[in-house]
Write a protein that holds these residues in place. Structure first.
Motif, short mmCIF file in Angstrom:
data_model
loop_
_atom_site.label_atom_id
_atom_site.label_comp_id
_atom_site.label_asym_id
_atom_site.label_seq_id
_atom_site.Cartn_x
_atom_site.Cartn_y
_atom_site.Cartn_z
N THR A 119 4.02 37.53 -72.47
CA THR A 119 3.99 36.73 -71.25
C THR A 119 4.81 35.46 -71.43
O THR A 119 5.58 35.06 -70.54
CB THR A 119 2.54 36.38 -70.87
OG1 THR A 119 1.81 37.59 -70.66
CG2 THR A 119 2.50 35.56 -69.59
N TRP A 120 4.64 34.81 -72.59
CA TRP A 120 5.42 33.60 -72.84
C TRP A 120 6.92 33.91 -72.85
O TRP A 120 7.72 33.17 -72.27
CB TRP A 120 5.00 32.97 -74.16
CG TRP A 120 6.03 32.02 -74.71
CD1 TRP A 120 6.79 32.18 -75.83
CD2 TRP A 120 6.43 30.77 -74.13
NE1 TRP A 120 7.64 31.11 -76.00
CE2 TRP A 120 7.44 30.22 -74.97
CE3 TRP A 120 6.05 30.06 -73.00
CZ2 TRP A 120 8.06 29.02 -74.71
CZ3 TRP A 120 6.67 28.84 -72.73
CH2 TRP A 120 7.65 28.33 -73.58
N ASN A 121 7.30 35.00 -73.52
CA ASN A 121 8.72 35.36 -73.56
C ASN A 121 9.25 35.65 -72.16
O ASN A 121 10.37 35.23 -71.82
CB ASN A 121 8.90 36.58 -74.46
CG ASN A 121 10.36 36.99 -74.59
OD1 ASN A 121 10.83 37.87 -73.88
ND2 ASN A 121 11.08 36.36 -75.50
N ALA A 122 8.46 36.36 -71.34
CA ALA A 122 8.89 36.67 -69.98
C ALA A 122 9.01 35.41 -69.13
O ALA A 122 9.95 35.26 -68.33
CB ALA A 122 7.92 37.67 -69.33
N ILE A 123 8.04 34.48 -69.28
CA ILE A 123 8.09 33.23 -68.52
C ILE A 123 9.30 32.40 -68.95
O ILE A 123 10.01 31.83 -68.10
CB ILE A 123 6.78 32.44 -68.71
CG1 ILE A 123 5.64 33.13 -67.97
CG2 ILE A 123 6.93 31.01 -68.23
CD1 ILE A 123 4.29 32.48 -68.17
N LEU A 124 9.54 32.32 -70.25
CA LEU A 124 10.68 31.56 -70.73
C LEU A 124 11.99 32.17 -70.23
O LEU A 124 12.88 31.44 -69.75
CB LEU A 124 10.68 31.51 -72.26
CG LEU A 124 11.83 30.74 -72.92
CD1 LEU A 124 11.83 29.28 -72.46
CD2 LEU A 124 11.74 30.83 -74.44
N SER A 125 12.11 33.49 -70.29
CA SER A 125 13.32 34.15 -69.82
C SER A 125 13.52 33.93 -68.33
O SER A 125 14.64 33.66 -67.87
CB SER A 125 13.25 35.65 -70.14
OG SER A 125 13.18 35.88 -71.53
N ALA A 126 12.43 34.05 -67.57
CA ALA A 126 12.53 33.85 -66.12
C ALA A 126 12.88 32.40 -65.79
O ALA A 126 13.65 32.14 -64.85
CB ALA A 126 11.22 34.24 -65.44
N SER A 127 12.34 31.45 -66.54
CA SER A 127 12.66 30.04 -66.30
C SER A 127 14.13 29.75 -66.59
O SER A 127 14.80 29.04 -65.83
CB SER A 127 11.77 29.15 -67.17
OG SER A 127 10.40 29.32 -66.83
N LEU A 128 14.63 30.32 -67.69
CA LEU A 128 16.04 30.15 -68.01
C LEU A 128 16.93 30.82 -66.96
O LEU A 128 17.97 30.27 -66.56
CB LEU A 128 16.34 30.72 -69.39
CG LEU A 128 15.68 30.00 -70.58
CD1 LEU A 128 15.93 30.75 -71.87
CD2 LEU A 128 16.16 28.56 -70.67
N ALA A 129 16.50 32.00 -66.50
CA ALA A 129 17.27 32.69 -65.47
C ALA A 129 17.26 31.90 -64.16
O ALA A 129 18.26 31.85 -63.44
CB ALA A 129 16.71 34.09 -65.25
N ALA A 130 16.11 31.28 -63.87
CA ALA A 130 16.03 30.46 -62.65
C ALA A 130 16.96 29.26 -62.74
O ALA A 130 17.65 28.92 -61.76
CB ALA A 130 14.59 30.00 -62.43
N ASP A 131 16.99 28.62 -63.90
CA ASP A 131 17.88 27.47 -64.08
C ASP A 131 19.35 27.89 -63.95
O ASP A 131 20.15 27.21 -63.31
CB ASP A 131 17.62 26.83 -65.44
CG ASP A 131 18.42 25.55 -65.63
OD1 ASP A 131 18.23 24.60 -64.87
OD2 ASP A 131 19.26 25.53 -66.55
N ARG A 132 19.65 29.05 -64.54
CA ARG A 132 21.02 29.55 -64.44
C ARG A 132 21.38 29.89 -62.99
O ARG A 132 22.46 29.56 -62.51
CB ARG A 132 21.19 30.78 -65.33
CG ARG A 132 22.61 31.34 -65.33
CD ARG A 132 22.75 32.52 -66.27
NE ARG A 132 21.90 33.64 -65.91
CZ ARG A 132 20.82 34.02 -66.56
NH1 ARG A 132 20.43 33.33 -67.64
NH2 ARG A 132 20.10 35.05 -66.19
N ALA A 133 20.46 30.53 -62.29
CA ALA A 133 20.73 30.89 -60.90
C ALA A 133 20.85 29.65 -60.02
O ALA A 133 21.68 29.61 -59.10
CB ALA A 133 19.60 31.78 -60.38
N ARG A 134 20.04 28.64 -60.31
CA ARG A 134 20.10 27.39 -59.53
C ARG A 134 21.47 26.72 -59.71
O ARG A 134 22.10 26.28 -58.73
CB ARG A 134 18.98 26.47 -59.98
CG ARG A 134 18.65 25.34 -59.03
CD ARG A 134 17.47 24.55 -59.53
NE ARG A 134 16.24 25.33 -59.51
CZ ARG A 134 15.59 25.75 -60.60
NH1 ARG A 134 16.07 25.47 -61.79
NH2 ARG A 134 14.48 26.44 -60.49
N LYS A 135 21.94 26.67 -60.94
CA LYS A 135 23.26 26.08 -61.20
C LYS A 135 24.38 26.96 -60.63
O LYS A 135 25.37 26.46 -60.09
CB LYS A 135 23.45 25.87 -62.69
CG LYS A 135 22.51 24.84 -63.30
CD LYS A 135 22.70 24.74 -64.80
CE LYS A 135 21.74 23.72 -65.40
NZ LYS A 135 21.86 23.65 -66.89
#
Length: 448
Positions: free
Chosen positions: A365-381
Motif C-alpha cells: 500500500t505504501w509503495n502504491a501510494i508513493l507511486s501514485a503521488s509521484l505520478a500525480a506530481d508528474r501529471a500536474r507538472k
C-alpha cells in the motif's frame, strides 16, 4: 395413553414447524426471486431519465457500490459470518431432541398360517444435552468468530471501494476517449480544409501536384486516427457498462465527472490508510482471528464437562414403560499421537503467516501510494507544460497558416504546425486525465 402420546407428537411437530416457518419462507423467496441476476439498463433508475439526460459520476458510483456482483457476494459473506457467530454463541444452550414412533410387527410362528398375527407398540423419547464448561474453547471461538465477522465486514468495504473506483476510472476513460476523439475529428477537418486549399492553389498554379498528393495522404491518415479514436470511445463505454454490472452497452450521457485532489503528502495519506483502508483492516481482523484460533487449540488440551438427560417411553398399552437416565460426563482425548500439539503448531504458523500478510499489504500500500503521488506530481507538472505548449502551438499554427495562404510557407511547414497543434491538444487531455486517475487511485488506497 396412546392418544396422549399421539397428541404430544402432533404438538412437538407443530412447534418445530412454526419455529422454522419464517426461515423456510425466506429461503423459498430466495429461490424464487433471482435478485442477483444481471440487471438490465432499462431496470435501473437512470433509464427513466432518457439517453440525453446527463448522469453524474457519483450517482453511477453509488449504484455500483450497492449493486455490483462482487459487493453482493461480499455482503453474503458478512451474513455467513454473522450466522457463524450466532452458532458459536449458542454452544452453551442446551440441545433438546424428541422422537415418537409406532411399531407394528408380525409374530407368526406357524409357516402354514396364512393370517397375519402381529402387534403394535408406541414409543417416544426426549433427550437433553448441555455443555457445562469447556475450559475456554467457546470463549476463544467467539472471539475468533467476531474477528472473522470484522474481516468480512472490511472485505465488503473493499469490494465497495473497488466497485466505486472501477466506475470512476471507467467514466474518466470515456471522457478521455471522447475528448481525444474530438481532437482527432478537428484534426481531420483541418487536414481536409488544407487538402481543399491545396487543390485550389494548384488550379491557379500556386501549388504543385506533390503538395496535393501529400495533403491527401495527410487527410487519409487523419481519418484513420479518427476511426481509432472513435473505437476507443466504444471500448471505454463497454468498460463502463462492465463496471456498472451490465451485460449490454447502453448509451450513457455522463454529467459531472469532477474529483477533488487528495490533500497531503504520501506519508500523510499512508497514515490515513493505516486506520481507514478496508483492505488493511480486513487483514488485521484476519490476524486477530488467527490469534484467537491459537487460544482455541490450547484450550482443546483440556477436557469438556457436559450433562445429558434422556427420557424414554414405550409399550403397547397403558400404562407405558417410562425410563430416564441422567449422565454427567467429562470427556478428554487420552492419546492422539501428538495431534493436538501439531494443531497448536499449525495455528501458530497460521498466525505468523496472517501477520506477515498484513505487513506485506502495508508495504504494498505504501509503495502504491508513493507511486501514485509521484505520478500525480508528474501529471500536474505535465499539465502545466502541456497547456503552455498548446498556446504556443495554436499561435504557431495560425502564423504558419496565414503565411501558407499567401505563399510564404511550404505545405510541409503547415503540416508540421498542424501535427504540433494536434499533439499539444492531445497532451493536455492526457495530462489532465492522468492527474484525475492518480487521485481516484489514492482515494481507493486510503479508503476514502
Amino acid at each position: 395413553m396412546n392418544k396422549n402420546i399421539f397428541a404430544a407428537s402432533i404438538a412437538v411437530c407443530a412447534v418445530s414447524a412454526l419455529s422454522g416457518c419464517a426461515t423456510v419462507r425466506q429461503a423459498r423467496e430466495a429461490q424464487e426471486n433471482d435478485s442477483e441476476r444481471t440487471v438490465k439498463w432499462a431496470e435501473t433508475p437512470f433509464a427513466e431519465r432518457g439517453a440525453e439526460s446527463p448522469i453524474p459520476m457519483d450517482e453511477l458510483a453509488e449504484w455500483a457500490r450497492t449493486n455490483a456482483p462482487a459487493v453482493i457476494q461480499a455482503r453474503q459473506d458478512v451474513v455467513q459470518a454473522q450466522i457463524a457467530l450466532r452458532s458459536v454463541k449458542a454452544s452453551f444452550i442446551p440441545v433438546v431432541d424428541g422422537s415418537i414412533a409406532y411399531t407394528y410387527a408380525s409374530q407368526n410362528i406357524d409357516p402354514h398360517n396364512t393370517e397375519w398375527d402381529g402387534d403394535g407398540s408406541w414409543g417416544g423419547g426426549l433427550s437433553l444435552n448441555w455443555l457445562l464448561f469447556d475450559f475456554g474453547r467457546t470463549r476463544a471461538s467467539t472471539r475468533r468468530a467476531v474477528a472473522s465477522l470484522a474481516a468480512a465486514d472490511r472485505a465488503e468495504r473493499v469490494a465497495e471501494n473497488n466497485a466505486v473506483y472501477a466506475v470512476r476510472a471507467a467514466c474518466f476513460a470515456v471522457n478521455r476517449a471522447r475528448e481525444l476523439h474530438e481532437v482527432a475529428k478537428a484534426t481531420a477537418e483541418s487536414y481536409r480544409e488544407h487538402r481543399d486549399q491545396t487543390k485550389d492553389r494548384r488550379d491557379v498554379g500556386a501549388a504543385m501536384d506533390y503538395e496535393v498528393s501529400k495533403a491527401e495522404v495527410d487527410y487519409q491518415n487523419a481519418l484513420l486516427s479518427e476511426i481509432s479514436a472513435a473505437n476507443a470511445v466504444e471500448t471505454a463505454r463497454a468498460s463502463l457498462a462492465l463496471a456498472l454490472g451490465l451485460a449490454e452497452n447502453p448509451e450513457i450521457t455522463l454529467g459531472d465527472c469532477s474529483f477533488d485532489e487528495i490533500p497531503g503528502s504520501a506519508e500523510q495519506i499512508m497514515d490515513t490508510a493505516r486506520t481507514n483502508a478496508p483492505a488493511l483492516a480486513a487483514l488485521r481482523a484476519a490476524a486477530d482471528a488467527a490469534k484467537d484460533y491459537v487460544d482455541w487449540t490450547i484450550c482443546d488440551l483440556y477436557p469438556k464437562l457436559s450433562f445429558s438427560l434422556t427420557f424414554d417411553a414405550k409399550g403397547d398399552s397403558s400404562p407405558l414403560l417410562w425410563n430416564y437416565a441422567a449422565v454427567p460426563a467429562v470427556s478428554q482425548t487420552l492419546f492422539a499421537a501428538g495431534a493436538k500439539n501439531r494443531q497448536i503448531e499449525t495455528a501458530v504458523a497460521q498466525l505468523r503467516a496472517a501477520r506477515s500478510r498484513l505487513a506485506a499489504a502495508e508495504q504494498e500500500t505504501w509503495n502504491a501510494i508513493l507511486s501514485a503521488s509521484l505520478a500525480a506530481d508528474r501529471a500536474r507538472k505535465s499539465l502545466a507544460v502541456a497547456e503552455t505548449a498548446l498556446d504556443a502551438a495554436r499561435q504557431n499554427y495560425d502564423v504558419v497558416s496565414n503565411r501558407y495562404e499567401v505563399g510564404k510557407s511550404s505545405a510541409l511547414e503547415r503540416t508540421d504546425a498542424q501535427v504540433a497543434l494536434s499533439s499539444a491538444e492531445a497532451n493536455v487531455v492526457t495530462a489532465r486525465y492522468d492527474l484525475m486517475d492518480t487521485q481516484i487511485l489514492l482515494a481507493r488506497l486510503a479508503g476514502l
